[in-house]
Motif scaffolding. Structure first.
Motif, short mmCIF file in Angstrom:
data_model
loop_
_atom_site.label_atom_id
_atom_site.label_comp_id
_atom_site.label_asym_id
_atom_site.label_seq_id
_atom_site.Cartn_x
_atom_site.Cartn_y
_atom_site.Cartn_z
N ALA A 52 0.99 -1.27 0.10
CA ALA A 52 -0.21 -0.08 -0.07
C ALA A 52 0.98 1.22 -0.13
CB ALA A 52 -0.95 0.17 1.25
N ALA A 53 2.19 0.99 0.52
CA ALA A 53 3.08 2.28 0.38
C ALA A 53 4.55 1.84 0.25
CB ALA A 53 2.82 3.08 1.57
N ALA A 54 5.10 2.80 -0.21
CA ALA A 54 6.54 2.29 -0.26
C ALA A 54 7.55 3.34 0.07
CB ALA A 54 6.82 1.93 -1.74
N SER A 55 7.23 4.71 -0.71
CA SER A 55 8.27 5.92 -0.23
C SER A 55 7.98 6.26 1.06
CB SER A 55 8.04 6.82 -1.45
OG SER A 55 6.94 7.70 -1.04
N GLN A 56 8.63 7.01 1.60
CA GLN A 56 8.65 7.42 3.18
C GLN A 56 7.39 8.37 3.26
OE1 GLN A 56 13.29 6.66 4.25
NE2 GLN A 56 12.48 8.54 5.13
N LEU A 77 14.29 -0.10 11.40
CA LEU A 77 14.18 -1.34 10.84
C LEU A 77 15.49 -1.92 9.97
CD1 LEU A 77 10.43 -0.57 10.05
CD2 LEU A 77 11.63 -2.51 11.54
N GLU A 78 16.14 -0.82 9.39
CA GLU A 78 17.17 -1.03 8.64
C GLU A 78 18.40 -1.48 9.33
OE1 GLU A 78 18.83 2.61 6.64
OE2 GLU A 78 19.11 1.55 4.52
N GLU A 79 18.42 -1.06 10.52
CA GLU A 79 19.64 -1.54 11.42
C GLU A 79 19.35 -3.08 11.76
OE1 GLU A 79 19.49 0.98 14.83
OE2 GLU A 79 20.20 2.69 13.65
N LEU A 80 18.09 -3.40 11.87
CA LEU A 80 17.77 -4.73 12.33
C LEU A 80 17.72 -5.64 11.04
CD1 LEU A 80 14.43 -4.34 14.67
CD2 LEU A 80 16.67 -4.69 15.22
N GLY A 81 18.04 -5.04 9.91
CA GLY A 81 17.95 -5.95 8.56
C GLY A 81 16.51 -6.09 8.37
N ALA A 82 15.55 -5.36 8.66
CA ALA A 82 14.22 -5.84 8.20
C ALA A 82 13.65 -4.95 7.03
CB ALA A 82 13.28 -5.41 9.46
N VAL A 83 14.24 -3.93 6.51
CA VAL A 83 13.87 -3.41 5.37
C VAL A 83 15.40 -2.86 4.58
CG1 VAL A 83 11.89 -2.37 6.39
CG2 VAL A 83 14.06 -0.97 6.45
N GLY A 84 15.05 -2.53 3.28
CA GLY A 84 16.24 -2.20 2.48
C GLY A 84 15.56 -0.57 2.05
N ARG A 85 16.51 0.25 1.72
CA ARG A 85 16.23 1.38 1.20
C ARG A 85 16.79 1.61 -0.14
NH1 ARG A 85 17.04 4.91 6.71
NH2 ARG A 85 15.38 6.01 6.78
N GLU A 86 16.33 1.90 -1.02
CA GLU A 86 16.80 2.17 -2.55
C GLU A 86 16.36 3.42 -3.10
OE1 GLU A 86 15.22 -1.23 -4.58
OE2 GLU A 86 15.53 -2.58 -2.79
N ARG A 87 17.18 4.19 -3.66
CA ARG A 87 16.79 5.29 -4.16
C ARG A 87 15.87 4.97 -5.61
NH1 ARG A 87 16.65 10.46 -1.66
NH2 ARG A 87 18.35 10.11 -0.09
N ASP A 88 14.85 6.01 -5.57
CA ASP A 88 14.10 5.37 -6.54
C ASP A 88 14.87 5.91 -7.99
OD1 ASP A 88 12.25 5.70 -8.78
OD2 ASP A 88 10.57 6.30 -7.38
N SER A 89 15.04 5.38 -9.02
CA SER A 89 15.79 5.69 -10.20
C SER A 89 15.01 6.68 -10.89
CB SER A 89 16.04 4.53 -10.83
OG SER A 89 14.86 3.65 -11.32
N GLY A 90 13.66 6.43 -10.93
CA GLY A 90 12.87 7.51 -11.72
C GLY A 90 13.06 9.08 -11.01
N ASP A 91 13.07 9.17 -9.69
CA ASP A 91 12.99 10.32 -8.88
C ASP A 91 13.72 10.07 -7.82
OD1 ASP A 91 12.57 12.39 -7.00
OD2 ASP A 91 10.30 12.35 -7.53
N ARG A 92 15.02 10.42 -7.90
CA ARG A 92 16.05 10.30 -7.13
C ARG A 92 15.85 10.98 -5.62
NH1 ARG A 92 19.96 7.55 -7.51
NH2 ARG A 92 21.50 9.00 -6.65
N ARG A 93 14.74 11.74 -5.55
CA ARG A 93 14.45 12.27 -4.05
C ARG A 93 13.77 11.25 -3.34
NH1 ARG A 93 10.86 17.09 -6.04
NH2 ARG A 93 9.98 15.26 -6.92
N ARG A 94 13.38 10.27 -3.87
CA ARG A 94 12.42 9.33 -3.01
C ARG A 94 13.30 8.05 -2.64
NH1 ARG A 94 7.23 7.38 -5.63
NH2 ARG A 94 6.17 7.90 -4.06
N GLN A 95 12.77 7.63 -1.62
CA GLN A 95 13.51 6.21 -1.23
C GLN A 95 12.48 5.06 -1.09
OE1 GLN A 95 17.55 7.45 1.09
NE2 GLN A 95 15.61 7.12 2.33
#
Lengths: 148, 148
Positions: A52-56, A77-95
């Motif tokens: 239902a949602a992906a960007s912050q 959550l990233e520290e726990l290894g539960a989520v990954g953060r990837e820059r959106d290639s289409g809009d590099r402001r979004r993660q």
DNA sequence: TATTGTTATACTCTATAACTATA
DNA sequence: TATAGTTATAGAGTATAACAATA
């Protein structure tokens, strides 16, 4: 049998939702603490799992919190290894946040915890009433614009 | 049809009670603010009206908050003329809080506000489901040891 | 000593505002 | 200029600990 006004405050749905919600949330928080998680972390992972949602920003809107709060949740959550953060290639402001396998494991733990609380909480209700409670809460959630 | 495990976190009663409870409590708080009250003030007045508690320690236990928090709530209600504080003649350490006429007026306002929220909240439910929701929440409240 | 109410302090959660990098 | 994410700061709500009065 319409417009059944409750004569006492404590008999209203609004008051009972508030108090029972607070008690339940606290219980949920206590049990999640053993896994280094808080209810909002669980909610965020559930959101990612549902797609239902992906960007912050999307997450902040859907969870009804400010974007700055999502930063800390995602950090943890990233520290726990539960989520990954990837820059959106289409809009590099979004993660774009994505659930990892570890994240799915932790989410399953959270869901199991919530199910356990459900059983304890509704132990005194007979099956039809328990089903009605689920149905009513589901409808209220939809009406409130909540995900799920 | 027993032990219906919810596959998703957001479908659990525990999670929905938590989220809907928070939303409802916030809405209740917003509307009470017009009268200079917060939900806990309303809960305290309801407690006095029910006769379930009178001294500040009793109130703290029943409301599940610390006694130091009750001091501020009672201070504010006293300033509004909603409650009176009287030393217990039998045990002069205790202070018995009593609801004034003004307090009963304010409590009635709070109850009306909660009833209005109930109507908006449950507008989408048919009458049997609405009744079932009330019954289920009442039972959960009893099980949780809540007053009312 | 123990308990009631009170005060002082600290902690948790969350929002607001200012900043950066991209668009 | 506007938007996504981030950081710094502030506010609300509540608990914990120390204290005074009374038991």
């Amino acid at each position: 049998m319409k417009d059944v006004k409750q004569e006492t405050l404590t008999d209203t749905v609004a008051f009972r939702l508030g108090t029972l919600g607070a008690i339940t949330a606290e219980l949920f928080a206590e049990r999640l603490a053993a896994h280094g998680l808080k209810p909002k972390h669980a909610g965020l992972m559930a959101l990612l799992a549902s797609g239902a949602a992906a960007s912050q920003q999307d997450i902040a809107r859907t969870m009804r919190v400010t974007p700055s709060l999502v930063v800390g949740l995602a950090d943890h959550l990233e520290e726990l290894g539960a989520v990954g953060r990837e820059r959106d290639s289409g809009d590099r402001r979004r993660q774009i946040l994505t659930l990892t396998d570890r994240g799915r494991e932790l989410l399953a733990l959270c869901t199991a915890t919530a199910n356990a609380i459900d059983e304890e909480l509704t132990a005194a209700l007979d099956e039809p009433l328990r089903a009605a409670l689920r149905a009513a809460l589901a409808e209220l959630a939809v009406r409130a614009g909540l995900p799920g």
